[in-house]
Design an enzyme around this catalytic site. Structure first.
Site, PDB file in Angstrom:
ATOM      1  N   HIS A 270      41.653   5.737   3.997  1.00  0.00           N
ATOM      2  CA  HIS A 270      40.861   5.107   2.720  1.00  0.00           C
ATOM      3  C   HIS A 270      39.468   5.073   3.465  1.00  0.00           C
ATOM      4  O   HIS A 270      39.354   4.469   4.603  1.00  0.00           O
ATOM      5  CB  HIS A 270      41.362   3.801   2.589  1.00  0.00           C
ATOM      6  CG  HIS A 270      43.023   4.015   1.723  1.00  0.00           C
ATOM      7  ND1 HIS A 270      43.652   2.767   1.840  1.00  0.00           N
ATOM      8  CD2 HIS A 270      43.409   4.945   1.452  1.00  0.00           C
ATOM      9  CE1 HIS A 270      44.638   3.089   1.183  1.00  0.00           C
ATOM     10  NE2 HIS A 270      44.885   4.519   0.890  1.00  0.00           N
TER      11      HIS A 270
ATOM     12  N   GLU B 117      41.979  11.682  -3.377  1.00  0.00           N
ATOM     13  CA  GLU B 117      41.623  10.893  -4.630  1.00  0.00           C
ATOM     14  C   GLU B 117      40.580  10.295  -4.379  1.00  0.00           C
ATOM     15  O   GLU B 117      40.535   9.698  -3.444  1.00  0.00           O
ATOM     16  CB  GLU B 117      43.100  10.278  -5.202  1.00  0.00           C
ATOM     17  CG  GLU B 117      44.536  10.867  -5.282  1.00  0.00           C
ATOM     18  CD  GLU B 117      45.562  10.331  -5.258  1.00  0.00           C
ATOM     19  OE1 GLU B 117      45.523   8.956  -5.971  1.00  0.00           O
ATOM     20  OE2 GLU B 117      46.631  10.511  -4.918  1.00  0.00           O
TER      21      GLU B 117
ATOM     22  N   ASP C 260      45.405  11.686   1.607  1.00  0.00           N
ATOM     23  CA  ASP C 260      46.752  11.564   1.697  1.00  0.00           C
ATOM     24  C   ASP C 260      47.237  12.586   2.644  1.00  0.00           C
ATOM     25  O   ASP C 260      46.930  13.754   2.284  1.00  0.00           O
ATOM     26  CB  ASP C 260      47.443  11.917   0.219  1.00  0.00           C
ATOM     27  CG  ASP C 260      47.119  10.569  -0.685  1.00  0.00           C
ATOM     28  OD1 ASP C 260      47.173   9.584  -0.419  1.00  0.00           O
ATOM     29  OD2 ASP C 260      47.123  10.895  -1.818  1.00  0.00           O
TER      30      ASP C 260
ATOM     31  N   SER D  45      46.138   4.382   6.483  1.00  0.00           N
ATOM     32  CA  SER D  45      46.833   3.839   5.449  1.00  0.00           C
ATOM     33  C   SER D  45      48.216   3.108   6.053  1.00  0.00           C
ATOM     34  O   SER D  45      48.577   3.454   7.170  1.00  0.00           O
ATOM     35  CB  SER D  45      47.421   5.003   4.398  1.00  0.00           C
ATOM     36  OG  SER D  45      47.945   5.848   5.123  1.00  0.00           O
TER      37      SER D  45
ATOM     38  N   ASP E 196      40.458   8.569  -1.051  1.00  0.00           N
ATOM     39  CA  ASP E 196      41.869   8.159  -0.452  1.00  0.00           C
ATOM     40  C   ASP E 196      42.249   9.609  -0.278  1.00  0.00           C
ATOM     41  O   ASP E 196      42.697  10.493  -0.892  1.00  0.00           O
ATOM     42  CB  ASP E 196      42.804   7.651  -1.561  1.00  0.00           C
ATOM     43  CG  ASP E 196      44.087   7.344  -1.296  1.00  0.00           C
ATOM     44  OD1 ASP E 196      44.512   7.714  -0.027  1.00  0.00           O
ATOM     45  OD2 ASP E 196      45.162   6.840  -2.068  1.00  0.00           O
TER      46      ASP E 196
END
Length: 198
Positions: free
Chosen positions: A140, A171, A101, A133, A99
């Site tokens: 993602h 992440e 961001d 996202s 993930d």
């Protein structure tokens, strides 16, 4: 094609834009944005069939893709924007997700803060299902297995902040994590509809 409601928060993906490898699992939930946190972020709360907040650790709250998608479509057709998107509970699936961001700008291009990762991100996006996202600023990257280098452990790394203050970070989540991830069906560039090994 991604459909957005009047407030641009209602995300309805096209089923054909989501890999069959994900759609086959009965690990789906529906969600809506919840009250803003002090840092300004907006949590995405999974909801029950009665539209109450639920825990994603209880499989009784999960649905098949068809059930979750049907609920989302019905809410949109009734202009009832309590439901704002689909999510996938990764727990117990053997799948993994990286993930990213805050890595995309308003034009969908990688921001300068991730220049050192650009080749890696673009290479992965050609090899495995990668989607944008709900915020339009994150990615993602989905895998059929956990990256061996991670030894089955999830991790979180902050790379810094953009000029607009948004966090830039990475992440990694695996099937041992009690977590769900939003699914938009909004593919990044020409990402395939298949999941590669991590």
């Amino acid at each position: 094609m991604l459909a957005l409601g009047p407030n641009r928060d209602h995300v309805i993906p096209e089923p054909k834009e989501i890999p069959e490898e994900l759609r086959k699992w009965p690990n789906w939930v529906v969600w809506r944005y919840w009250a803003k946190r002090p840092d300004g972020s907006r949590p995405k709360m999974p909801l029950s069939r009665d539209r109450d907040p639920v825990s994603i650790t209880d499989p009784r709250n999960w649905r098949t893709f068809e059930e979750a998608y049907g609920e989302l479509r019905e809410a949109a057709e009734q202009a009832w924007y309590v439901l704002q998107g689909l999510g996938f509970v990764i727990t117990g699936t053997g799948l993994a997700v990286v993930d990213y961001d805050g890595v995309l700008d308003a034009n969908g291009e990688l921001v300068p803060e991730v220049d050192m990762l650009a080749d890696y991100i673009n290479s992965d996006a050609k090899a495995t299902y990668t989607e944008i996202s709900p915020s339009g600023t994150g990615l993602h990257v989905w895998y059929s297995s956990f990256p061996p280098a991670m030894n089955g452990r999830s991790s979180k790394l902050t790379l810094g902040k953009r000029k607009d203050g948004r966090r830039v970070g990475i992440e990694v989540y695996g099937s041992s994590d009690k977590r769900y991830l939003t699914v938009t069906g909004r593919r990044y560039k020409d990402a395939p509809l298949t999941l590669a090994e991590g």
